[in-house]
Write a protein that holds these residues in place. Structure first.
Motif, PDB file in Angstrom:
ATOM      1  N   GLN A  86      38.639  29.313  69.589  1.00 24.87           N
ATOM      2  CA  GLN A  86      39.600  30.394  69.747  1.00 24.87           C
ATOM      3  C   GLN A  86      40.731  30.329  68.727  1.00 24.87           C
ATOM      4  O   GLN A  86      41.644  31.142  68.768  1.00 24.87           O
ATOM      5  CB  GLN A  86      40.154  30.399  71.168  1.00 24.87           C
ATOM      6  N   ASP A  87      40.671  29.347  67.843  1.00 23.65           N
ATOM      7  CA  ASP A  87      41.502  29.343  66.645  1.00 23.65           C
ATOM      8  C   ASP A  87      40.673  28.700  65.544  1.00 23.65           C
ATOM      9  O   ASP A  87      39.505  28.372  65.746  1.00 23.65           O
ATOM     10  CB  ASP A  87      42.835  28.625  66.855  1.00 23.65           C
ATOM     11  N   ALA A  88      41.255  28.509  64.385  1.00 20.22           N
ATOM     12  CA  ALA A  88      40.468  28.067  63.229  1.00 20.22           C
ATOM     13  C   ALA A  88      40.067  26.600  63.300  1.00 20.22           C
ATOM     14  O   ALA A  88      39.183  26.170  62.557  1.00 20.22           O
ATOM     15  CB  ALA A  88      41.250  28.331  61.942  1.00 20.22           C
ATOM     16  N   TYR A  89      40.662  25.809  64.207  1.00 23.81           N
ATOM     17  CA  TYR A  89      40.480  24.368  64.103  1.00 23.81           C
ATOM     18  C   TYR A  89      40.036  23.678  65.389  1.00 23.81           C
ATOM     19  O   TYR A  89      39.506  22.573  65.335  1.00 23.81           O
ATOM     20  CB  TYR A  89      41.786  23.724  63.612  1.00 23.81           C
ATOM     21  N   THR A  90      40.269  24.262  66.552  1.00 22.69           N
ATOM     22  CA  THR A  90      39.867  23.626  67.803  1.00 22.69           C
ATOM     23  C   THR A  90      38.981  24.564  68.593  1.00 22.69           C
ATOM     24  O   THR A  90      39.041  25.788  68.441  1.00 22.69           O
ATOM     25  CB  THR A  90      41.101  23.242  68.646  1.00 22.69           C
ATOM     26  N   GLY A  91      38.146  23.985  69.458  1.00 30.48           N
ATOM     27  CA  GLY A  91      37.245  24.808  70.250  1.00 30.48           C
ATOM     28  C   GLY A  91      36.760  24.089  71.482  1.00 30.48           C
ATOM     29  O   GLY A  91      37.034  22.916  71.702  1.00 30.48           O
ATOM     30  N   GLU A  92      36.019  24.824  72.308  1.00 33.24           N
ATOM     31  CA  GLU A  92      35.454  24.286  73.540  1.00 33.24           C
ATOM     32  C   GLU A  92      33.934  24.356  73.460  1.00 33.24           C
ATOM     33  O   GLU A  92      33.360  25.397  73.102  1.00 33.24           O
ATOM     34  CB  GLU A  92      35.951  25.073  74.748  1.00 33.24           C
ATOM     35  N   LYS A  93      33.298  23.251  73.808  1.00 36.02           N
ATOM     36  CA  LYS A  93      31.840  23.212  73.823  1.00 36.02           C
ATOM     37  C   LYS A  93      31.355  23.711  75.182  1.00 36.02           C
ATOM     38  O   LYS A  93      31.466  23.018  76.185  1.00 36.02           O
ATOM     39  CB  LYS A  93      31.337  21.797  73.536  1.00 36.02           C
ATOM     40  N   ALA A  94      30.838  24.936  75.194  1.00 38.97           N
ATOM     41  CA  ALA A  94      30.380  25.558  76.429  1.00 38.97           C
ATOM     42  C   ALA A  94      28.894  25.289  76.622  1.00 38.97           C
ATOM     43  O   ALA A  94      28.098  25.452  75.702  1.00 38.97           O
ATOM     44  CB  ALA A  94      30.645  27.061  76.399  1.00 38.97           C
ATOM     45  N   LYS A  95      28.528  24.858  77.854  1.00 48.20           N
ATOM     46  CA  LYS A  95      27.109  24.619  78.140  1.00 48.20           C
ATOM     47  C   LYS A  95      26.326  25.923  78.170  1.00 48.20           C
ATOM     48  O   LYS A  95      25.128  25.948  77.905  1.00 48.20           O
ATOM     49  CB  LYS A  95      26.975  23.871  79.460  1.00 48.20           C
ATOM     50  N   SER A  96      27.012  27.005  78.493  1.00 49.87           N
ATOM     51  CA  SER A  96      26.392  28.334  78.450  1.00 49.87           C
ATOM     52  C   SER A  96      27.498  29.376  78.417  1.00 49.87           C
ATOM     53  O   SER A  96      28.662  29.080  78.716  1.00 49.87           O
ATOM     54  CB  SER A  96      25.475  28.565  79.659  1.00 49.87           C
ATOM     55  N   ILE A  97      27.132  30.581  78.025  1.00 52.91           N
ATOM     56  CA  ILE A  97      28.054  31.710  78.001  1.00 52.91           C
ATOM     57  C   ILE A  97      27.496  32.788  78.915  1.00 52.91           C
ATOM     58  O   ILE A  97      26.326  33.185  78.788  1.00 52.91           O
ATOM     59  CB  ILE A  97      28.237  32.260  76.574  1.00 52.91           C
ATOM     60  N   LYS A  98      28.316  33.258  79.857  1.00 49.75           N
ATOM     61  CA  LYS A  98      27.881  34.257  80.827  1.00 49.75           C
ATOM     62  C   LYS A  98      28.606  35.579  80.573  1.00 49.75           C
ATOM     63  O   LYS A  98      29.747  35.592  80.106  1.00 49.75           O
ATOM     64  CB  LYS A  98      28.168  33.778  82.254  1.00 49.75           C
ATOM     65  N   PRO A  99      27.938  36.686  80.867  1.00 47.97           N
ATOM     66  CA  PRO A  99      28.588  37.989  80.664  1.00 47.97           C
ATOM     67  C   PRO A  99      29.719  38.198  81.668  1.00 47.97           C
ATOM     68  O   PRO A  99      29.710  37.661  82.774  1.00 47.97           O
ATOM     69  CB  PRO A  99      27.445  38.985  80.874  1.00 47.97           C
ATOM     70  N   ALA A 100      30.694  38.996  81.261  1.00 46.90           N
ATOM     71  CA  ALA A 100      31.824  39.342  82.126  1.00 46.90           C
ATOM     72  C   ALA A 100      32.117  40.820  81.941  1.00 46.90           C
ATOM     73  O   ALA A 100      31.300  41.566  81.375  1.00 46.90           O
ATOM     74  CB  ALA A 100      33.035  38.470  81.794  1.00 46.90           C
ATOM     75  N   GLU A 101      33.280  41.253  82.404  1.00 46.57           N
ATOM     76  CA  GLU A 101      33.653  42.652  82.228  1.00 46.57           C
ATOM     77  C   GLU A 101      33.823  42.972  80.746  1.00 46.57           C
ATOM     78  O   GLU A 101      33.840  42.068  79.903  1.00 46.57           O
ATOM     79  CB  GLU A 101      34.959  42.921  82.987  1.00 46.57           C
ATOM     80  N   ASP A 102      33.954  44.253  80.451  1.00 51.09           N
ATOM     81  CA  ASP A 102      33.998  44.692  79.061  1.00 51.09           C
ATOM     82  C   ASP A 102      35.061  43.936  78.265  1.00 51.09           C
ATOM     83  O   ASP A 102      36.210  43.802  78.695  1.00 51.09           O
ATOM     84  CB  ASP A 102      34.302  46.190  79.001  1.00 51.09           C
ATOM     85  N   GLY A 103      34.628  43.414  77.074  1.00 49.00           N
ATOM     86  CA  GLY A 103      35.556  42.736  76.190  1.00 49.00           C
ATOM     87  C   GLY A 103      35.818  41.296  76.535  1.00 49.00           C
ATOM     88  O   GLY A 103      36.703  40.676  75.936  1.00 49.00           O
ATOM     89  N   LYS A 104      35.042  40.716  77.478  1.00 50.39           N
ATOM     90  CA  LYS A 104      35.256  39.344  77.894  1.00 50.39           C
ATOM     91  C   LYS A 104      33.927  38.623  78.087  1.00 50.39           C
ATOM     92  O   LYS A 104      32.879  39.252  78.239  1.00 50.39           O
ATOM     93  CB  LYS A 104      36.060  39.287  79.202  1.00 50.39           C
ATOM     94  N   HIS A 142      34.710  21.615  57.927  1.00 51.55           N
ATOM     95  CA  HIS A 142      35.084  21.274  59.290  1.00 51.55           C
ATOM     96  C   HIS A 142      36.598  21.346  59.411  1.00 51.55           C
ATOM     97  O   HIS A 142      37.335  20.814  58.572  1.00 51.55           O
ATOM     98  CB  HIS A 142      34.584  19.876  59.674  1.00 51.55           C
ATOM     99  N   GLY A 143      37.068  22.061  60.425  1.00 54.79           N
ATOM    100  CA  GLY A 143      38.501  22.215  60.605  1.00 54.79           C
ATOM    101  C   GLY A 143      39.156  22.841  59.398  1.00 54.79           C
ATOM    102  O   GLY A 143      38.736  23.889  58.901  1.00 54.79           O
ATOM    103  N   LYS A 144      40.207  22.188  58.882  1.00 58.41           N
ATOM    104  CA  LYS A 144      40.956  22.725  57.753  1.00 58.41           C
ATOM    105  C   LYS A 144      40.397  22.296  56.401  1.00 58.41           C
ATOM    106  O   LYS A 144      40.955  22.667  55.368  1.00 58.41           O
ATOM    107  CB  LYS A 144      42.416  22.269  57.853  1.00 58.41           C
ATOM    108  N   TRP A 145      39.315  21.513  56.391  1.00 59.24           N
ATOM    109  CA  TRP A 145      38.806  20.931  55.147  1.00 59.24           C
ATOM    110  C   TRP A 145      37.463  21.532  54.753  1.00 59.24           C
ATOM    111  O   TRP A 145      36.631  21.841  55.600  1.00 59.24           O
ATOM    112  CB  TRP A 145      38.654  19.423  55.304  1.00 59.24           C
TER     113      TRP A 145
END
Length: 335
Positions: A73-91, A153-156
């Motif tokens: 969700q930014d250029a350098y850090t993130g979350e490792k999701a085991k899966s991605i599920k649908p949600a309401e519009d835009g999410k 990777h990250g800023k490099w």
């Protein structure tokens, strides 16, 4: 027996659809396949019916994937999701253990497959070869091998490249040179970066036998996504030249460096160009140009045919000018 066969086919079909990634579009369309990457505003999905399809992220309503993905969700850090599920519009919902998280699509900067050691590592590159053996009234052997690889990777960002050329006629070597370069970029913003680089060239035939260049300066990344990349930088260089007659030149110069590639026709054809145009700060030479321009045609996911032109020019040196143009056609691999 017939009904049992239909039942098995139905189960297999439904099972394959369960494990396929799905993207729902704002216009009501739905695409299924395998999500490869999201970067630079483009979501790349591999489909069995249309190959790799780039999707404008702003047109995505929601999506689903049962594969483990790194969502940044930014250029350098993130979350490792085991899966991605649908949600309401835009999410979408990032499912990771007992605490699923609903996030806005607009907040997501990148989606990639996590790597074993450096999770956000993005590594790509290519090796191009061209070989020509001519046995006629004049026997000619011609070799050209070039590689380029980029790891971020990250800023490099690390960039390495190299090339080897050799040509002989009737067992007399007329071309024999090699070059290697390493660059390290530190991103200051999403677009601006600072680069340091070192470059070395060795030529056993030409009067200019050795070139060593160390440089640093700012650069700007116009775009870098699954459809291509374009960066432009300015460098302050320290150059050392050695000539075959023992002469030497050392000087500082200003240079403009570019790196461009673009995929066309559904990523089947790649147009690429890179190079550097420099101007010495003293009168040791008028200017220098080291550039290449070419096309690659993908035969498979990893193999390609390539054609390119290379220009190496140094004008106005005290000892002798260097002006070489080389055209090659060959085979390559990419990752």
């Amino acid at each position: 027996m017939f009904s049992r066969t239909l039942f098995c086919v139905a189960i297999a079909t439904s099972s394959s659809s369960v494990f396929a990634d799905t993207v729902w579009m704002k216009n009501g369309d739905r695409l299924t396949g395998t999500i490869k990457v999201f970067d630079g505003g483009k979501l790349m999905i591999d489909t069995p019916y249309g190959g790799s399809i780039p999707i404008d992220w702003k047109q995505v309503k929601t999506l689903e994937s049962d594969n483990e993905l790194l969502v940044k969700q930014d250029a350098y850090t993130g979350e490792k999701a085991k899966s991605i599920k649908p949600a309401e519009d835009g999410k979408v919902i990032l499912a990771n253990g007992e605490a699923p998280q609903t996030v806005e699509l607009a907040s997501i900067q990148q989606i990639i497959k996590p790597k074993p050691v450096i999770e956000d590592l993005v590594w790509k590159g290519n090796i191009d070869t061209a070989l020509d053996y001519q046995r006629a009234e004049t026997d000619t052997d011609d070799y050209n091998v070039a590689f380029k690889t980029t790891a971020r990777h990250g800023k490099w960002r690390h960039i390495g490249s190299g090339e080897y050329n050799r040509e002989s006629q009737e067992d007399v070597v007329t071309t024999d040179n090699w070059a290697a370069e390493y660059s390290l970029d530190r991103f200051l913003t999403d677009k601006w970066y600072w680069q340091g680089r070192i470059d070395y060239k060795r030529d056993k035939i030409e009067d200019l036998s050795r070139q060593r260049v160390v440089g640093t300066g700012p650069g700007y990344q116009f775009w870098d996504d699954e459809l291509g990349a374009f960066s432009l930088g300015g460098l302050l260089n320290r150059s050392d030249y050695e000539y075959s007659n023992g002469g030497k030149d050392s000087f500082y110069s200003l240079a403009m460096k570019w790196d461009y590639n673009r995929y066309l026709i559904g990523r089947t054809v790649e147009l690429f160009s890179s190079g550097e145009l420099g101007r010495p700060l003293n009168n040791v030479a008028d200017y220098s140009l080291d550039a290449e321009l070419g096309l690659r045609y993908k035969v498979t996911e990893w193999a390609s045919l390539n054609v390119k032109a290379e220009k190496d020019l140094i004008s106005g040196t005290d000892d002798s000018d260097l002006d070489k143009t080389r055209y090659t056609i060959g085979f390559g691999v990419a990752w």
